[in-house]
Design an enzyme around this catalytic site. Structure first.
Site, mmCIF file in Angstrom:
data_model
loop_
_atom_site.group_PDB
_atom_site.id
_atom_site.type_symbol
_atom_site.label_atom_id
_atom_site.label_comp_id
_atom_site.label_asym_id
_atom_site.label_seq_id
_atom_site.Cartn_x
_atom_site.Cartn_y
_atom_site.Cartn_z
ATOM 1 N N LYS A 70 39.427 38.540 33.362
ATOM 2 C CA LYS A 70 39.582 39.011 34.735
ATOM 3 C C LYS A 70 39.815 37.896 35.752
ATOM 4 C CE LYS A 70 36.760 43.169 34.073
ATOM 5 N NZ LYS A 70 37.486 44.249 34.721
ATOM 6 N N ASP A 106 37.988 48.120 39.809
ATOM 7 C CA ASP A 106 36.570 48.196 39.440
ATOM 8 C C ASP A 106 35.709 48.466 40.666
ATOM 9 O OD1 ASP A 106 36.981 47.654 36.726
ATOM 10 O OD2 ASP A 106 36.882 45.493 37.036
ATOM 11 N N GLY A 129 24.653 39.156 34.989
ATOM 12 C CA GLY A 129 26.025 38.723 34.791
ATOM 13 C C GLY A 129 26.595 38.096 36.048
ATOM 14 N N SER A 130 27.642 37.283 35.880
ATOM 15 C CA SER A 130 28.293 36.651 37.038
ATOM 16 C C SER A 130 29.799 36.544 36.847
ATOM 17 C CB SER A 130 27.700 35.257 37.292
ATOM 18 O OG SER A 130 27.870 34.416 36.148
ATOM 19 N N GLY A 131 30.354 37.330 35.909
ATOM 20 C CA GLY A 131 31.789 37.328 35.661
ATOM 21 C C GLY A 131 32.534 38.266 36.595
ATOM 22 N N MET A 133 33.453 41.475 36.426
ATOM 23 C CA MET A 133 32.872 42.788 36.711
ATOM 24 C C MET A 133 31.634 42.656 37.587
ATOM 25 S SD MET A 133 33.001 46.024 36.582
ATOM 26 C CE MET A 133 34.036 46.665 35.274
#
Length: 274
Positions: A70, A106, A129-131, A133
């Site tokens: 992403k 998203d 998480g930190s990506g 999404m």
């Protein structure tokens, strides 16, 4: 109805580390139902630059982007829509005569579900998480007025950056944390991975939470969702996220929007045939 695929059939596709049939079944169901001369196929790649180059060179109309591509694909496109620029993350590429424009649907899906489930802005949350999404989730939470939250991410640089961007707190791990809303935006629990059978939050954290939000779409019931349902928690599923963002992609690719009834049938078809 059997479609007559031909040299003029418009192709759309997806790129993911762990491809699933959900998007393929969702989009192709709608193409069939609406009589559109389109075909959708899922792929993975070890050469993202060449794959995106192929989208351009072969005239692929649309390309859905999933974890872990992403953010990596951003330099490979020609234009970034505000929806992707705002969170520095892409989940959709539209090819118009060789011009690749990137979007992020998203955020729309997350915002829609926060509203649907009437998530109170008084709720505390832990976002794991930190990506790409996680960025969409964090932005949607902030825009919904939910301010008391923690970004739990092993990557200190990206975790701190995301937390600082929206005035949340950062923690390296989830040990000892509790919140009203817990959200998994990592691949933990995803099908066909080494961590498929793992819980993304502890049993105690699930017990303490009011709402459990799973971003992973496949399997339909991750270990997190299974345990949350056993404990009678309100759950928001990755399949719901996937379906909402996918219909927005469908509109970007085709220029037409299915009605609500058809959308629900396509989502049910995709979920029933993983």
């Amino acid at each position: 109805m059997t479609r007559n695929l031909n040299k003029d059939t418009t192709i759309c596709m997806s790129l993911a580390a762990r491809p699933s049939n959900f998007g393929t079944r969702f989009h192709n169901y709608l193409y069939d139902a609406m009589g559109l001369d389109y075909l959708y196929k899922a792929f993975t790649t070890n050469d993202l630059m060449s794959a995106i180059g192929g989208v351009r060179a072969l005239g692929i109309r649309g390309c859905a982007i999933s974890m872990p591509f992403k953010e990596e694909c951003i330099p490979m496109v020609d234009e970034i829509d505000a929806s992707a620029k705002a969170i520095d993350s892409v989940n959709t590429i539209v090819n118009t005569n060789g011009h690749l424009k990137a979007y992020n649907t998203d955020y729309i899906a997350i915002s829609t579900l926060l509203d649907k489930y009437q998530i109170s802005n008084d709720h505390s949350f832990i976002l794991r998480g930190s990506g790409g999404m996680a960025k969409a989730v964090a932005c949607a939470l902030k825009d919904a007025g939910i301010t008391n939250g923690i970004i739990a991410a092993k990557n200190e640089r990206t975790g701190r950056e995301l937390a600082d961007l929206y005035d949340f707190r950062w923690c390296k791990d989830i040990d000892g944390l509790q919140a009203d809303l817990i959200i998994n935006a990592t691949p933990i629990g995803m099908a066909n991975g080494a961590d498929t059978e793992m819980l993304s939050f502890t049993e105690n954290q699930i017990e303490s939470a009011k709402i459990v939000f799973e971003i992973v779409a496949l399997p339909a019931e991750t270990p997190l969702l299974k345990l949350a349902k056993i404990k009678n928690k309100t759950v928001i599923t990755g399949a719901e996220v996937f379906a909402i963002q996918a219909v927005e992609q469908f509109v970007l690719y085709t220029g037409v929007r299915p009605d609500e009834g058809l959308f629900q049938k396509a989502a049910e078809h995709a979920r029933a045939n993983p």
